[in-house]
Every structure is written in C-alpha cells, then in structure tokens.
Write an enzyme that holds these catalytic residues in place. Sequence first.
Site, PDB file in Angstrom:
ATOM      1  N   ARG A  68      29.784  40.935  35.633  1.00 26.81           N
ATOM      2  CA  ARG A  68      29.949  41.919  34.581  1.00 26.81           C
ATOM      3  C   ARG A  68      29.529  41.316  33.250  1.00 26.81           C
ATOM      4  NH1 ARG A  68      34.623  42.718  33.270  1.00 26.81           N
ATOM      5  NH2 ARG A  68      35.707  41.361  34.719  1.00 26.81           N
ATOM      6  N   TYR A 209      24.528  44.586  39.303  1.00 30.91           N
ATOM      7  CA  TYR A 209      25.603  43.769  39.895  1.00 30.91           C
ATOM      8  C   TYR A 209      26.991  44.378  39.708  1.00 30.91           C
ATOM      9  CZ  TYR A 209      27.313  39.430  41.935  1.00 30.91           C
ATOM     10  OH  TYR A 209      27.849  38.504  42.797  1.00 30.91           O
ATOM     11  N   LYS A 218      35.417  49.452  37.748  1.00 31.49           N
ATOM     12  CA  LYS A 218      36.014  49.236  36.418  1.00 31.49           C
ATOM     13  C   LYS A 218      35.651  50.353  35.447  1.00 31.49           C
ATOM     14  CE  LYS A 218      37.078  45.042  37.938  1.00 31.49           C
ATOM     15  NZ  LYS A 218      38.384  44.611  38.372  1.00 31.49           N
ATOM     16  N   HIS A 238      45.018  47.795  36.173  1.00 34.44           N
ATOM     17  CA  HIS A 238      44.298  46.749  36.889  1.00 34.44           C
ATOM     18  C   HIS A 238      45.305  45.967  37.746  1.00 34.44           C
ATOM     19  CE1 HIS A 238      41.489  43.002  36.419  1.00 34.44           C
ATOM     20  NE2 HIS A 238      41.224  43.652  37.517  1.00 34.44           N
ATOM     21  N   SER A 260      41.908  37.449  35.539  1.00 29.62           N
ATOM     22  CA  SER A 260      41.066  36.985  36.642  1.00 29.62           C
ATOM     23  C   SER A 260      41.389  35.529  36.996  1.00 29.62           C
ATOM     24  CB  SER A 260      39.593  37.142  36.304  1.00 29.62           C
ATOM     25  OG  SER A 260      39.320  36.481  35.110  1.00 29.62           O
ATOM     26  N   CYS A 262      43.573  34.372  39.180  1.00 27.09           N
ATOM     27  CA  CYS A 262      44.968  34.066  39.486  1.00 27.09           C
ATOM     28  C   CYS A 262      45.303  34.360  40.949  1.00 27.09           C
ATOM     29  CB  CYS A 262      45.905  34.855  38.582  1.00 27.09           C
ATOM     30  SG  CYS A 262      45.949  34.253  36.880  1.00 27.09           S
ATOM     31  N   ARG A 378      30.117  37.472  46.046  1.00 28.35           N
ATOM     32  CA  ARG A 378      31.106  38.479  46.455  1.00 28.35           C
ATOM     33  C   ARG A 378      30.939  38.930  47.899  1.00 28.35           C
ATOM     34  NH1 ARG A 378      35.004  40.246  42.424  1.00 28.35           N
ATOM     35  NH2 ARG A 378      34.354  39.135  40.573  1.00 28.35           N
TER      36      ARG A 378
HETATM   37  O1  SAT Z   1      32.276  43.099  39.143  1.00 25.77           O
HETATM   38  S1  SAT Z   1      33.617  43.675  39.251  1.00 25.77           S
HETATM   39  O2  SAT Z   1      34.009  44.300  38.002  1.00 25.77           O
HETATM   40  O3  SAT Z   1      33.653  44.678  40.303  1.00 25.77           O
HETATM   41  C1  SAT Z   1      34.713  42.472  39.671  1.00 25.77           C
HETATM   42  C2  SAT Z   1      35.277  41.827  38.479  1.00 25.77           C
HETATM   43  O4  SAT Z   1      34.528  41.300  37.649  1.00 25.77           O
HETATM   44  O5  SAT Z   1      36.500  41.822  38.339  1.00 25.77           O
HETATM   45 MN    MN Z   2      39.639  43.061  38.932  1.00 24.79          MN
END
Ligand code: SAT
Ligand code: MN
Length: 598
Positions: A68, A209, A218, A238, A260, A262, A378
């Site tokens: 992201r 991506y 998101k 979230h 993120s 964790c 991923r």
């Molecule tokens: O790329 S995503 O937003 O789906 C996953 C993330 O960055 O938390």
């Molecule tokens: Mn997330």
Amino acid sequence: MVHKKLLSWVEEIKNLCGPEQVVWCDGSEAEYGRIMNKMVEDGMAVKLNQAKRPNSFLFRSDSSDVARVENRTFISSKNKDEAGPTNNWIAPDELKKTMSDLYRNCMRGRTMFVIPFSMGPIGSPLSKIGIEITDSPYVVVNMRLMTRIGSKVLEALGDAGEFVKCLHSVGAPLEKGQKDSTWPCAPIEKKYISHFPDDRLIWSYGSGYGGNALLGKKCFALRIASVQARDEGWMAEHMLILGITNPEGKKKYFVAAFPSACGKTNLAMLIPKIPGWKVECVGDDIAWMKFGSDGRLYAVNPEAGFFGVAPGTSMGSNPNAMMSISKNSIFTNTALTEDNDVWWEGIGYDAPKGRIIDWTGAEWDRSGKKLAAHPNSRFTASASQCPVIDPEWENPQGVPISAIIFGGRRAGTVPLVYQARSWRHGVFIGSIIGSEVTAAAIGLKAGVRRDPMAMLPFCGYNMGDYFEHWLELGRKRDASKLPSIFCVNWFRKDENGKFIWPGFGDNSRVLKWIFERADGEGQAIDSEIGFIPADRAIDLSGLNIDSKMLKLLFRIDVNEWREEIESIREHYKRFGSRLPKELLEELNLLDKRFSRNK
Ligand code: SAT
Ligand code: MN
C-alpha cells in the site's frame, strides 16, 4: 439487468477509459479458470506444482509496486478539516480533474472487468455491495477469493440497490502491438488511491498491489465504510474476530485491533496451549459491527478470504494459515522452488535444494544477502479453507461480541493485559495504542508510533470525530451489555532485550482471563491504569516462567507512565479542538492516579 444507474456508470467509465472490451464477471469457477489460464499463457502467473499445491498460482509484481502507498492515498472530502490531520487531502474537484486526465483512454488495449461484489454475506442486513471496475485480471481472481462476487450479487442489488463505485486501473495503456509487461503499473508519482467519501466513491490508479487495487478491502470496508458507519450509527473497524470456547462448551466472541506486525492473523487462528479450550476464526482483518435490538454488539467479517503476509508464516507460528493455503491459493512475491512450489523466509524449513527464483524473478543467491521473498509478499486464500473457520462465520446476523481487545508492540510500560473501567475508558485506551518504531527502520524519530484503534491509515474522516463516534455509541447504552474493553501487549522485553512472554498459542492464557472477566468472573485488582489480573488469576499451568519475569510482565512503573502520559498529551495535540473532552478527562484522571500514588 435493468439497474439504470449501474449501467450508465459502466458506460461512462467505458467511454472515459477506452478499453478494448468489457466483461461482466459472473464469479463462476469456469471464469476464474479462464482468466488464470490466460495469465499463465501470457507469462503473468506461474502455475504451481499441481501435486503439492493444487490449483495455485504465483505472481511477481513490479519492484516499484509491492505494498500500500500511504503517501499516495487521499481522503478527498469537501474540505480538509473533514479529512482531518491524519489523512492526505486534495480538494475533490482538483483531484477528479487530475485523475480524469489520467483515466482518459488508460485501458486502451485491455479488457475492462466489471466485478459486482458483496462485503459481508449476501443479503445480510450488515452487508454492503460494491462494483469494482478494473483492467487487472489479477484483481478479478483475488477479488473472487477475498469477497463474494458475481451474478448472485447483481441479483441482490436488484434494479435500484445502492452500491459503492470502485474504479481501478493499473494505469498502463497498451499501444497496438505493444507487448504487455508481466505486472503493468504506473510510476509512483502517478499512483493515486483516492476516496471521495461524500460520493461513496473510490478511484484508484497506477498500482496493482493488495489494498491499492483490491478495493473491497481497506478502501471500501474501512475508509468509505467508516464514513457510512458514522452516518448510520455502526462501526467499521480494523479488527479480527474470533470465537473462543471453554472446556464446559461455553462460547464467546472477541474482536481485536492491533497495528501492523503484531500477529493479528496468528491470533485469529490461534491453537490454545491450555487444555480444553478452543479458538475459531471469523475474520483476520476487518469487522463491521452494529448493535442488535437486544442491546448487544454484533460483528460480521465483510471479507471472504485472507490476504496474509507470507514471511514468518509456518507450521510453528500458524498451522491453520498454512493449511488454509495448501490449495486453491494465490501467492504474490514469494520465492519459487525448482519443483514449482512457494518458499519464504520463516516458512519453518530451509530453502529446498535446487534453483530458487526470488520475488524479482532472478535466481536467488543462497548466501542470503538478499531476501528470496519480499517482506510484504502475500497469500490469498478463501476463508472457507481455514480448518478453524467458525461455524457462524457467515451468519447474516453476525456474532455477539463480549470483548474488544486493543494491543500494540511495546518493549516496556504496557503490561501483558489490563482491562478498562468503562466503555469511555476503553475508548481512551484504543485511542493511544501504538507500536515502537526504531529510528533505523523508517528514518523516523524513535519512539511510539500511535495508531489509534489501528485505524490511522484507514479512517475515512477526521479522527477526532471518529473518537467521538466511539464515545457516542457507548453513551446511551445499557453498560452491562456493552463489550468489556482490554489492552494486551505480547511484546514486553526484559533488561537484556529478550521477549518475556512466549506469545502465539500461550496468548490463550490471556484470552482465558478475558473470557472469565467478560463472564463476570476472573479475579482482578484495581491499578492506576485499569484492572489487572490478580495474583494467579492468569492460568500459567504448564508454562515455565520465573516469578521475577512474571513480575516484570505486569509491572506498572511510575516513571515509565509519567513519560507515557506526556507522550499521549503530544499525540492528542494533533487533533486540536476535534478531540473529545472526555478523552482529555480520562488522560487527566490517569495523571492524577499516578500523582496520588507517588
Ligand atoms: O495491502 S493490504 O491493505 O490488503 C494489507 C495491508 O497492508 O494491511
Ligand atoms: Mn490489516
């Protein structure tokens, strides 16, 4: 189909973007297979070893398009104040002008797919429909695993149903005869992930991506949905959702929010270390929640799949995730073994002998100077493949929530677990969670990066107003029916910098105490920061931890908390007059309790 608004929007986008053809996705398996096979033929996807990982595929992205892009993500509300201090803002007219110019004929030479999708079980009162228009076949196949797509969604939409418009293009038009790249995208300065909350509209350009492109996740389920939730009196968070059953067969559901890194996915699918207890997964990333007529809070997982970070996922850290991705899965930016399987750092075994292709497509040098898998590589897999998927995970009414858990990654200050005194105090705790960042890692000042409710990059409006929305939801309610709110920290370190708590499956010990507290049992003592477990209230049977370390795990250090209070004051300044005064009052109360006990 006679949904006039939908048809005219699709026509408008077709005229703007100028694709070679338009395909309406029916969501069928045959369609999925067709699109995948075409991508394999075109060299965009690798079909993995059918015997080892049936019906699974690997993609490698462009090296500039791997995550992201928060600095290219915009909340384009009418005015800047609406977006608030935590979001990038551009005036809607200006942004629409800039992006319309980019979109003009941007799908030349490509197929424009129209994907009807439902966030949440189709037809559930908690669900919402979106339509994603995209020129990325990779997006189509991922959306089929991550959401519910196709004809049955159009049926539910009817001829006048509401939907969120989601427009996506990779931003790489093809000239006649031009060979496509294996991961088309636009350079960073042309990437835009834009949200127009007032129009319930998402415009994404230039990236293929993850959350930049799979717009149900998101962009819709958090940024746009948080605005809808504010306007309609519910919550888009979230959060993972898990069900936990005690040895007597009594079951409760918890939601949990963490910044993120964790281990949210690991917690959502945890295998308890304490005998007789069971954890089941409803969702690992997002919860939509609404109060029922009985006064309780109910949650659904708007998604239908997992888009999880591969590195570090192993049979040790998360066997349920590993089993979820044993077939019918999509991998992005992992390494490829000689026998056409995937591999990543932390998968639990050394890279198998033979040639390894790294995430860039080059042969991997085993000396280990470079990572074979990208750190943000991923897996995409359908939630239905998870061995511990909760039997109620698609219940259209949602599951009743007994506890809300907030957490962060903190080396000091924050004890293993504590409980808020009230909903209001819980909102305060949620508003201050965060993780430590090291100066080296991101070139920031070392310290705590506060990530309120883990929503910092995902709240679609002014975060001060978002806090107020949380407070408001609790205000008029029967407090006895509200979920209790907790804070956890699995990451406290000793003086040698070693983690004190084993984490993973042992976190079930903490979940057990939370379960008991939510049940009106479970022993606690009142401390300056909230309720903490009484001596021996946490079940430590079978765990080898010495009493000195245990003390450290629960220590509330006055000096550390003095610093913490100052740091929270700084954090709160950011929200100016939009910060609800109740939160400041909670902070002052905390300050007072420490002064009294000095
Ligand atoms: O790329 S995503 O937003 O789906 C996953 C993330 O960055 O938390
Ligand atoms: Mn997330």
